[in-house]
Design a protein around this motif. Sequence first.
Motif, PDB file in Angstrom:
ATOM      1  N   SER A 418       0.830  -1.207   0.000  1.00 19.75           N
ATOM      2  CA  SER A 418       0.000   0.000   0.000  1.00 19.75           C
ATOM      3  C   SER A 418       0.865   1.258   0.000  1.00 19.75           C
ATOM      4  O   SER A 418       0.496   2.268  -0.588  1.00 19.75           O
ATOM      5  CB  SER A 418      -0.986  -0.009   1.173  1.00 19.75           C
ATOM      6  N   ALA A 419       2.030   1.173   0.639  1.00 22.25           N
ATOM      7  CA  ALA A 419       2.928   2.329   0.596  1.00 22.25           C
ATOM      8  C   ALA A 419       3.407   2.563  -0.833  1.00 22.25           C
ATOM      9  O   ALA A 419       3.499   3.706  -1.292  1.00 22.25           O
ATOM     10  CB  ALA A 419       4.118   2.105   1.519  1.00 22.25           C
ATOM     11  N   ARG A 420       3.672   1.484  -1.530  1.00 19.19           N
ATOM     12  CA  ARG A 420       4.107   1.617  -2.929  1.00 19.19           C
ATOM     13  C   ARG A 420       2.997   2.188  -3.788  1.00 19.19           C
ATOM     14  O   ARG A 420       3.222   3.063  -4.615  1.00 19.19           O
ATOM     15  CB  ARG A 420       4.512   0.247  -3.472  1.00 19.19           C
ATOM     16  N   ASN A 421       1.773   1.689  -3.563  1.00 15.13           N
ATOM     17  CA  ASN A 421       0.655   2.188  -4.352  1.00 15.13           C
ATOM     18  C   ASN A 421       0.442   3.669  -4.118  1.00 15.13           C
ATOM     19  O   ASN A 421       0.173   4.435  -5.035  1.00 15.13           O
ATOM     20  CB  ASN A 421      -0.622   1.430  -3.982  1.00 15.13           C
ATOM     21  N   LYS A 422       0.584   4.052  -2.866  1.00 18.53           N
ATOM     22  CA  LYS A 422       0.371   5.458  -2.528  1.00 18.53           C
ATOM     23  C   LYS A 422       1.377   6.323  -3.270  1.00 18.53           C
ATOM     24  O   LYS A 422       1.027   7.340  -3.858  1.00 18.53           O
ATOM     25  CB  LYS A 422       0.542   5.627  -1.019  1.00 18.53           C
TER      26      LYS A 422
END
Lengths: 501, 153
Positions: A418-422
């Motif tokens: 999710s950090a990457r997606n953000k």
Amino acid sequence: MGNIPAKETRSRGASYSSGSSTSYSDTFGSRSGRRNTTSGVFSGHFIESKRSRRQEEKDKQRERHYNNLIVRLEESIDGGFLAPYGTYKSNLDYDTDIVRRLIIQRKLAPFFTPLQDFNESWSDEELLIILSQSTLHTIETAYSEAEEEEDDIDNHKIHKSQSYFRRQEQKAKLKSLITRVKEKQKEEENRFLEEKVKAKEGQPCSPYLFSKDLFLKLYRNASECPICFLSYPPYLNVSRCCLQPICTECFVQIKRLDPHPPHDDTSQQEGNSSSTPGSNANSLPHTLISEPAHCPYCAMPDFGVTYDPPSDIRVGIEGIKPSEYHLSHKKRQSIDKPQIKSSHSSSNSHLTGLHANSESGSEEALQEHDTGKGTEAVSKDLYQPVKQSKRRSSLASDAVGVITIDMIRPDWEQKLISARNKLARKAATASAIHASNLIIDQNSTLDARANNARSSVQNSYNTNLHSIEERMIEEALRLSLLDEEERKKKAEQEKNKSPSS
Amino acid sequence: MAALPKRIIKETERLVSDPVPGITATPSEDNLRYFHVTIEGPSASPYAGGLFKLELYLPDDYPMCAPKVRFLTKIYHPNIDKLGRICLDVLKDNWSPALQIRTILLSIQALLAAPNPDDPLANDVAEDWKKDEQAAIKMAQEWTAKYASTSSQ
């Protein structure tokens, strides 16, 4: 409503908020002929219902998580509990179900009640007095700062986004949950107190109160956890790599660092190995890494611990009642006289040969260890419970019995993704802005270079620019309408809910 | 304010009962998480003879996150910037809860003895250091005499 000229919609967008948003999107849809605007609204509804379901699930999970953090007198095992005492603030994000299970399976030391101070010269009576004053949990420390209001960026904006309201709602929910949990913990505490009073007056009391012998057995040779500096029974977890003790309360505090871009040093290799397959190493968001937690003592990656449960204490869950634990008379005398030798030799000689009441059928046969000789050899493993099969070397992180940080926090991968997606979303927005700027730039340079020669081309650029501008405005409008509608729907739902409940 | 964790109390007590040579750390009276620190410059370094003042603060999450440390005395060092901020791995990602105030201050003292211009915080200083180490060392000695000499304080 039909076709309303875009300009009017734009200028009066705010005052139209009372209408239904589908008609607005119809306006956009028919005017610009772009289907995705309309479908966006419908899928919005769909996403919304999905989201609320997901939210419900999340809420339930959180409720369970917080309820798992309540220390209950009845939930003790070998003299410790299934939930932390509360030395650290309540930001406990480990998986409580997993940790409870590991403790019950005796793969992880239970959460012992810590002693703030410990002095070997204390007599048994003094020690028992101090222990009798201990509580199940320190509510005030653990939940003290939980109420602190965190500043939300939207607090200072005139237009508050939908996510702002959602965040506020979540905060309020969490707050009430914490209050409830606090209340429950207080009830437990009061009950515990009442039972202790009953025991003092010689009345029948809870069989879950610890017997004096159990207290002495546990705390006579208390040792200090090197991280929180609190004193615990000597049956602590031991790091897999360097054999250092760590209490479970500190262990569950250790975690991976937040996902971060790789450093230009050695950690890069680790990062690549822990990145998910299929990630594109060239684009920035995907290079975010999350490294396994390191051992706090020797910095070995992938921190893990082992726990050797004391073979001569089997009380609480799957054992005898804590009040029924008694030492044999002879052994008790040896405990009564604190030895003034070096701490390790005294701890070892005390830990052995004690035995529990024979009432319990499940009780393992007790072996009398002959520690006289072993004392010096094991002096290094001072904090470990004495056991014949004691570990003397380090173990691999995937060895049997090793509990790693990732095991009690299995969500780290999700967090990384999710950090990457953000970051990817951020990057996409940035490049969109950059691209639109380029078009404008190009346009103005063309303007300057070919003033009237290529008017047709220029025109096309102009219309292009114009349509981009329009589309951006439409998008902004659409989003704000969606927000507004959602807010209203929620308000209606609340209204519908409140009379029924 | 919440009660001070036992760990901080015990660390403070042990700093008093068993002080580190060349280093002092005394908690502030009104905030026991805030320490006034002095570090003597290591003898074999350009900072020898200097007494450097620092401030140290233990954040709420301590010991799960690193203490915040900053030089108050001006110092000419490639890993310490104008504001006194320190570039040291154990103050950042390599912090471990098994470290303590005492060990962190020892690390800072060691950093004075071994400047690392390849991982600079003060870029100008680091460049000087790489270009002409002798001159940089001389400069560090001058700054030490000027700002950190015990007589001037």
